[in-house]
Design an enzyme around this catalytic site. Sequence first.
Site, PDB file in Angstrom:
ATOM      1  N   ARG A 273       0.639  -1.381   0.148  1.00  0.00           N
ATOM      2  CA  ARG A 273      -0.030  -0.195  -0.219  1.00  0.00           C
ATOM      3  C   ARG A 273       1.118   0.946  -0.582  1.00  0.00           C
ATOM      4  O   ARG A 273       0.585   2.175   0.173  1.00  0.00           O
ATOM      5  CB  ARG A 273      -0.751   0.851   1.372  1.00  0.00           C
TER       6      ARG A 273
ATOM      7  N   LYS B 231     -18.290 -15.503   3.193  1.00  0.00           N
ATOM      8  CA  LYS B 231     -19.814 -15.214   3.471  1.00  0.00           C
ATOM      9  C   LYS B 231     -20.865 -15.280   2.561  1.00  0.00           C
ATOM     10  O   LYS B 231     -20.090 -14.414   1.902  1.00  0.00           O
ATOM     11  CB  LYS B 231     -20.358 -14.736   4.444  1.00  0.00           C
TER      12      LYS B 231
ATOM     13  N   GLY C  74     -12.298  -3.906   1.464  1.00  0.00           N
ATOM     14  CA  GLY C  74     -14.020  -3.327   1.648  1.00  0.00           C
ATOM     15  C   GLY C  74     -13.886  -2.436   0.725  1.00  0.00           C
ATOM     16  O   GLY C  74     -15.315  -2.354  -0.340  1.00  0.00           O
TER      17      GLY C  74
HETATM   18  C1  3PG Z   1      -9.109  -1.741   5.156  1.00  0.00           C
HETATM   19  O1  3PG Z   1      -7.836  -1.736   5.395  1.00  0.00           O
HETATM   20  O2  3PG Z   1      -9.391  -1.731   4.781  1.00  0.00           O
HETATM   21  C2  3PG Z   1      -8.819  -0.121   5.081  1.00  0.00           C
HETATM   22  O3  3PG Z   1      -7.754   0.206   5.345  1.00  0.00           O
HETATM   23  C3  3PG Z   1     -10.434   0.594   5.648  1.00  0.00           C
HETATM   24  O4  3PG Z   1      -9.685   0.452   7.625  1.00  0.00           O
HETATM   25  P1  3PG Z   1     -11.421   0.072   7.939  1.00  0.00           P
HETATM   26  O5  3PG Z   1     -11.562  -1.647   7.588  1.00  0.00           O
HETATM   27  O6  3PG Z   1     -10.242  -0.498   9.379  1.00  0.00           O
HETATM   28  O7  3PG Z   1     -12.256   0.951   7.382  1.00  0.00           O
HETATM   29 MG    MG Z   2     -11.123  -3.195   6.190  1.00  0.00          MG
END
Ligand code: 3PG
Ligand code: MG
Length: 418
Positions: free
Chosen positions: A40, A206, A398
């Site tokens: 990243r 899931k 996500g």
């Molecule tokens: C991740 O690692 O998915 C992003 O940096 C978002 O982090 P978070 O799910 O803690 O908001």
């Molecule tokens: Mg996350």
Amino acid sequence: MSKLSVKDLNVNNQRVFVRVDYNVPMEEKDGKMVINDATRIKETLPTLKFLVDAGARVILAAHLGRPKGKKDPTMSLKPVAEKLSEMLGKPVAFADDCIGEGAEKAADALKPGEILLLENVRYYNEEEANDPAFAEKLAKLADVYVNDAFGAAHRAHASTEGVARFIAKRGGKCAAGLLMERELQYLGRELENPARPFVVILGGAKVSDKIKVIDRLLDMADSILIGGAMAYTFKLALGNKVGKSLSEPDKVDVAKAAMEKAKARKVQFLLPTDNIIGTPVDTGKLNKKGKPIFDIQHPRANSAADIPDDSEGLDIGPDTAKTFSEVISKAKTIIWNGPMGMFEDKRFAEGTNVVAKAVADATAKNGAKSIIGGGDSVKALNKAGLGDKVTFMSTGGGASLEFLEGRVLPGVAALSDK
Ligand code: 3PG
Ligand code: MG
């Protein structure tokens, strides 16, 4: 609507607030936090180099972990500043607070081409609450806003959303960074008119996590291949027994509806026809979370429709891996999100590895465009040594899922239109 790009800005001598996703995996070694995977960080270097060359005064903001408003030293971004400096080959200043006099002085002191990283924005609860007063304090540090944190763009937090609103209100520009643009291109525009066949491979635990993405991709894809634990919920929906496999009995209707939709739209929808199963045996020990630890014994292939009551499915089986590979080998566009099994245990990694190899081969031999939707599939691909053999790997977990679902990401919505 197309968003303003960092390339459209005149940033010479401007203070540029750049939100990055430096939420990198870390581990404590000899009392020091070390970074396990700097992908990243590496992926933001083009944006940073661009800004440095353009004479910007760069102020980086990021979160690390979920400290929930506490100044937890194990979640400090200090080691990230050191790593970034090493990777860029130039100094990176560090401010041990993301707002206030210290941060403001450090930002003001930057000369064109210099970089400052602010301490973890989630040391304040106001960050996740997207508190306007906090966002305004962040906005005080800069003239221009750039968001390169695709991985956090699904969060409407102060540093991903609120701060952009304040800067825009003052007449400052808010633009997408180069990584953000690449992510939006590959997970978005490139899929609008995909070369066909368009094959989607979905895995992970899931159905409930993936149902929205399944639903949207059923409108776009020619084939959908299902692996991972979510396949057991589909098996339940077909009336099969899944033994002790992870599954969501309350999502059986959702699984049925997806299969109906696939039929109606003539999308090839493939579930595993065999699995690698194992028999979990309670060790009597508890893990850190107080949950019993099971030892998985007697791993074996099962090609019967039902999984025995005392066993659980942990990977796709060899026949399924072969069928999936054949479908993948003909693809011209591929999206892969989620491993086929518990690939962290090498007894259950074969299915994921075979799929990874098939995706890499289709990319090399077939000119397929292969897009990997972040998180565990990226981990699995890197573990198989095939990370550089695909077209694009997302830095979002996500965020990539939500974007593939067709949702508007708040961190993108807040940017200025072109
Ligand atoms: C991740 O690692 O998915 C992003 O940096 C978002 O982090 P978070 O799910 O803690 O908001
Ligand atoms: Mg996350």
